[in-house]
Design an enzyme around this catalytic site. Structure first.
Site, PDB file in Angstrom:
ATOM      1  N   LYS A 198       0.847  -1.194   0.000  1.00  0.00           N
ATOM      2  CA  LYS A 198       0.000   0.000   0.000  1.00  0.00           C
ATOM      3  C   LYS A 198       0.880   1.241   0.000  1.00  0.00           C
ATOM      4  O   LYS A 198       1.454   1.630   1.010  1.00  0.00           O
ATOM      5  CB  LYS A 198      -0.925   0.051   1.223  1.00  0.00           C
ATOM      6  CG  LYS A 198      -2.013   1.105   0.997  1.00  0.00           C
ATOM      7  CD  LYS A 198      -2.579   1.700   2.242  1.00  0.00           C
ATOM      8  CE  LYS A 198      -1.777   2.790   2.869  1.00  0.00           C
ATOM      9  NZ  LYS A 198      -1.568   4.003   2.034  1.00  0.00           N
ATOM     10  N   GLU A 273       9.634   1.357  11.183  1.00  0.00           N
ATOM     11  CA  GLU A 273      10.675   2.385  11.044  1.00  0.00           C
ATOM     12  C   GLU A 273       9.968   3.717  11.191  1.00  0.00           C
ATOM     13  O   GLU A 273       9.169   4.091  10.336  1.00  0.00           O
ATOM     14  CB  GLU A 273      11.346   2.218   9.671  1.00  0.00           C
ATOM     15  CG  GLU A 273      12.750   2.781   9.663  1.00  0.00           C
ATOM     16  CD  GLU A 273      12.782   4.212   9.241  1.00  0.00           C
ATOM     17  OE1 GLU A 273      12.363   5.082  10.056  1.00  0.00           O
ATOM     18  OE2 GLU A 273      13.218   4.481   8.120  1.00  0.00           O
ATOM     19  N   CYS A 307      13.487  10.438   7.323  1.00  0.00           N
ATOM     20  CA  CYS A 307      13.421   9.909   8.687  1.00  0.00           C
ATOM     21  C   CYS A 307      14.752  10.141   9.381  1.00  0.00           C
ATOM     22  O   CYS A 307      14.820  10.256  10.587  1.00  0.00           O
ATOM     23  CB  CYS A 307      13.073   8.430   8.654  1.00  0.00           C
ATOM     24  SG  CYS A 307      14.031   7.515   7.464  1.00  0.00           S
ATOM     25  N   GLU A 404       9.897  15.561  15.585  1.00  0.00           N
ATOM     26  CA  GLU A 404      10.273  15.406  14.178  1.00  0.00           C
ATOM     27  C   GLU A 404       9.472  16.418  13.353  1.00  0.00           C
ATOM     28  O   GLU A 404       8.248  16.426  13.388  1.00  0.00           O
ATOM     29  CB  GLU A 404       9.950  13.980  13.711  1.00  0.00           C
ATOM     30  CG  GLU A 404      10.341  13.747  12.274  1.00  0.00           C
ATOM     31  CD  GLU A 404      10.201  12.285  11.851  1.00  0.00           C
ATOM     32  OE1 GLU A 404       9.091  11.734  11.952  1.00  0.00           O
ATOM     33  OE2 GLU A 404      11.204  11.697  11.410  1.00  0.00           O
TER      34      GLU A 404
HETATM   35  P1  NAI Z   1       1.605   8.421   8.273  1.00  0.00           P
HETATM   36  O1  NAI Z   1       2.332   7.604   9.270  1.00  0.00           O
HETATM   37  O2  NAI Z   1       0.195   8.793   8.558  1.00  0.00           O
HETATM   38  O3  NAI Z   1       1.626   7.691   6.841  1.00  0.00           O
HETATM   39  C1  NAI Z   1       2.549   6.703   6.436  1.00  0.00           C
HETATM   40  C2  NAI Z   1       1.796   5.539   5.786  1.00  0.00           C
HETATM   41  O4  NAI Z   1       0.923   4.965   6.740  1.00  0.00           O
HETATM   42  C3  NAI Z   1       0.920   5.934   4.603  1.00  0.00           C
HETATM   43  O5  NAI Z   1       0.946   4.895   3.646  1.00  0.00           O
HETATM   44  C4  NAI Z   1      -0.460   6.033   5.227  1.00  0.00           C
HETATM   45  O6  NAI Z   1      -1.501   5.826   4.316  1.00  0.00           O
HETATM   46  C5  NAI Z   1      -0.397   4.902   6.227  1.00  0.00           C
HETATM   47  N1  NAI Z   1      -1.349   5.031   7.349  1.00  0.00           N
HETATM   48  C6  NAI Z   1      -1.838   6.171   7.914  1.00  0.00           C
HETATM   49  N2  NAI Z   1      -2.699   5.872   8.907  1.00  0.00           N
HETATM   50  C7  NAI Z   1      -2.758   4.519   8.983  1.00  0.00           C
HETATM   51  C8  NAI Z   1      -3.463   3.595   9.801  1.00  0.00           C
HETATM   52  N3  NAI Z   1      -4.289   4.016  10.766  1.00  0.00           N
HETATM   53  N4  NAI Z   1      -3.273   2.273   9.607  1.00  0.00           N
HETATM   54  C9  NAI Z   1      -2.428   1.823   8.655  1.00  0.00           C
HETATM   55  N5  NAI Z   1      -1.755   2.651   7.838  1.00  0.00           N
HETATM   56  C10 NAI Z   1      -1.906   3.977   7.990  1.00  0.00           C
HETATM   57  O7  NAI Z   1       2.484   9.731   8.029  1.00  0.00           O
HETATM   58  P2  NAI Z   1       1.979  11.149   7.444  1.00  0.00           P
HETATM   59  O8  NAI Z   1       0.681  11.509   8.080  1.00  0.00           O
HETATM   60  O9  NAI Z   1       2.063  11.106   5.986  1.00  0.00           O
HETATM   61  O10 NAI Z   1       3.116  12.106   7.991  1.00  0.00           O
HETATM   62  C11 NAI Z   1       3.054  12.610   9.327  1.00  0.00           C
HETATM   63  C12 NAI Z   1       4.411  12.639   9.968  1.00  0.00           C
HETATM   64  O11 NAI Z   1       4.897  11.319  10.109  1.00  0.00           O
HETATM   65  C13 NAI Z   1       5.483  13.371   9.178  1.00  0.00           C
HETATM   66  O12 NAI Z   1       5.434  14.745   9.377  1.00  0.00           O
HETATM   67  C14 NAI Z   1       6.715  12.736   9.742  1.00  0.00           C
HETATM   68  O13 NAI Z   1       7.064  13.335  10.963  1.00  0.00           O
HETATM   69  C15 NAI Z   1       6.299  11.301  10.002  1.00  0.00           C
HETATM   70  N6  NAI Z   1       6.723  10.434   8.885  1.00  0.00           N
HETATM   71  C16 NAI Z   1       7.877   9.720   9.013  1.00  0.00           C
HETATM   72  C17 NAI Z   1       8.348   8.989   7.951  1.00  0.00           C
HETATM   73  C18 NAI Z   1       9.616   8.224   8.044  1.00  0.00           C
HETATM   74  O14 NAI Z   1      10.300   8.059   7.035  1.00  0.00           O
HETATM   75  N7  NAI Z   1       9.948   7.677   9.174  1.00  0.00           N
HETATM   76  C19 NAI Z   1       7.666   8.968   6.669  1.00  0.00           C
HETATM   77  C20 NAI Z   1       6.425   9.702   6.642  1.00  0.00           C
HETATM   78  C21 NAI Z   1       6.008  10.409   7.732  1.00  0.00           C
END
Ligand code: NAI
Ligand code: MG
Length: 501
Positions: A198, A273, A307, A404
């Site tokens: 996904k 991660e 990240c 972050e």
């Molecule tokens: P997110 O954690 O909501 O999204 C990442 C993935 O998780 C996407 O594919 C999303 O559709 C999925 N997702 C979201 N809610 C979910 C749920 N309840 N169950 C299963 N999958 C779910 O991250 P978002 O909202 O895009 O970004 C928010 C913050 O998260 C960023 O500002 C950053 O601080 C952090 N982040 C960290 C990343 C990293 O590389 N460690 C990457 C993206 C975001």
């Protein structure tokens, strides 16, 4: 085509983008979602719609998981390791042959500069396919000399076998869309698993184009299923699905916790991660020119949407003012624009939501009394641009020093001694990466021992390779992606006893 760019769009990409909408890949076939719903994905450099994509929800997750299970029982499991290697190498060749258009697509959908997409994302993606293509013929068990105390003198043959985990659910973010997908797909396939991927809702396109190449490479149907959709619907359904044996996730800590809870139903394996707030530590005895480049690239690469962003910069006091000024001056000269323009040095953030989130962190930095030396606001015009921002005089307890930000915002802080900087660097719930800049070899290795992080870079930053393990200490997650340790986590170990008496 609503694309603001100086670069000519590759004809294959023009063709791909001219599709009315992009269907899901389930069981080797491209199909609309069960609900018929679609969502729009954008070019963050202009805010304009780039494409319509079928929106998966729980029904499509069910179908994709069934297709993956079926694939595990079909020709995929009967392929020899050497045949699996050939398929993976074919995929690597195809991705390499199409790297120009894939880099452009990544830039268009994510916003990153074409230079970073071409020199970073694509070579690393190809590297992952090639590295893991070498593994299938090397995955093996061991014979272990066992003794059974209640059966003295008895002889047994004992051996272990590494088997695939089964159906892998991969939930990935938008910051390195193709790279994050392949970081999961390559080891999962090398080990003989089937995958339901996904992609993030912001950036589904490169994964879908990759899906076309996977079929072209002859990957049997259902081995990889690609279902773009939103987190709370498609993502949550995949995380909770009883037919999924393992979830691999990269994203926010908050969602990581949700995924862990959802995994409890069938006790699926989970690797997480979850980002960081990584310390980049510059000692006064460092090569300051190299350290300055490392500070800049560490925090601003990919618009700071890493990240592993080095967002807490600690500089030893005697060089603090000098280094802060260098960083601020460089930040002010950065050329921002659409990523496809080869002259652009920094693109937009991925979405309006992320821009607003980053701007609110900048406001909190100003309010809490940090000194703003560069940037500090959105750039004018369309697109989701935030100017590269440098704060000095940042207190450890300020929000910008603890949370972050995931944007181009550097917090620079002075320090006096090794013990002090170690304890401040480690005073974070995160522990993904850290960097140390010094010419003193002993100090560098002492720091590497003391810092709590999954990766420590010495006199470098953002170096990654398919062969090097990647993952976090503390709340940056658990498990390791890439390397031989990914092979361990995408297989399960079977212990076989043979009575020889
Ligand atoms: P997110 O954690 O909501 O999204 C990442 C993935 O998780 C996407 O594919 C999303 O559709 C999925 N997702 C979201 N809610 C979910 C749920 N309840 N169950 C299963 N999958 C779910 O991250 P978002 O909202 O895009 O970004 C928010 C913050 O998260 C960023 O500002 C950053 O601080 C952090 N982040 C960290 C990343 C990293 O590389 N460690 C990457 C993206 C975001
Ligand atoms: Mg979210």
């Amino acid at each position: 085509m609503p694309i603001a760019a100086a670069l000519e769009i590759h004809p294959n990409l023009q063709k791909f983008l001219s599709k009315k909408s992009h269907p899901l890949l389930i069981g080797g076939r491209w199909a609309e979602s069960a609900s018929g719903k679609v969502f729009k994905t954008h070019n963050p450099a202009t805010g304009e719609v780039l494409a319509s994509v079928s929106e998966a929800d729980s029904k499509d997750v069910d179908a994709a998981v069934s297709a993956a299970r079926k694939a595990l029982e079909g020709p995929w499991s009967k392929m020899s390791p050497a045949e699996r290697e050939r398929v993976l190498n074919k995929i690597a060749d195809l991705v390499e042959a199409h790297s120009e258009e894939l880099a452009q697509l990544e830039t268009l959908n994510n916003g990153k500069t074409i230079r970073e997409a071409k020199n970073g994302d694509l070579p690393l993606t190809i590297g992952l396919w090639r590295y893991f293509a070498g593994w299938p013929t090397k995955i093996h068990g061991e014979t272990i000399p066992v003794s059974v105390p209640y059966y003295p003198g008895a002889k047994f043959l004992h051996y272990t076998v590494r088997e695939p985990v089964g159906v892998i659910g991969a939930i990935i973010p938008w910051n390195f869309p193709l790279l994050m997908a392949v970081e999961r797909l390559a080891p999962a396939l090398a080990c003989g698993n089937a995958v339901v991927l996904k992609p993030a809702e912001q950036t589904p396109l490169s994964a879908l184009r990759l899906g076309e190449l996977l079929l072209e490479a002859g990957l049997p149907e259902g081995v990889v299923n690609i279902i773009p959709g939103f987190g709370p619907t498609a993502g949550a359904a995949l995380a909770a699905h009883s037919g999924v044996d393992k979830i691999t996730f990269t994203g926010s800590t908050e969602v990581g916790r949700e995924i862990l809870k959802a995994s409890a139903g069938n006790l699926k394996r989970v690797t997480l991660e979850l980002g960081g707030k990584s310390p980049n530590i510059v000692f006064a005895d460092a090569d300051l020119e190299a350290a300055a480049k490392g500070m800049f690239m560490g925090v601003f690469y990919n618009q700071g949407q890493c990240c592993s962003a080095g967002s807490r910069i600690f500089v030893e006091k005697s060089k603090y003012e000098e280094m802060v000024q260098i960083l601020a001056e460089r930040a002010k000269t950065v050329r921002q624009g659409p990523g496809l323009d080869p002259k652009t040095q920094m693109g937009p953030l991925v979405s309006e939501e992320q821009r607003n989130r980053v701007l609110s962190y900048i406001e909190s930095g100003k309010k809490e009394g940090a000194k703003l030396l560069a940037g500090g606001e959105a750039a004018s015009g369309p697109g989701y641009f935030v100017k590269p921002t440098v704060f000095s005089d940042v207190g450890d307890s300020m929000k910008i020093a603890r949370e972050e930000i995931f944007g181009p915002v550097a917090s620079v802080m002075p320090f006096d001694s090794v013990d002090e900087v170690v304890s401040r660097a480690n005073a974070s719930p995160y522990g993904l990466v850290a960097a140390v800049w010094t010419k003193d070899v002993k100090k560098a290795h002492q720091m590497a021992q003391k810092i709590q992080a999954g990766t420590v870079w010495i006199n470098c930053y953002h170096f990654v390779d398919a062969a090097a393990p990647w993952g976090g200490f503390k709340q940056s997650g658990y498990g390791r992606e890439k390397s031989q340790y990914a092979i361990e986590s995408y297989t399960q170990l079977k212990s076989v006893w043979v009575d020889l008496n």
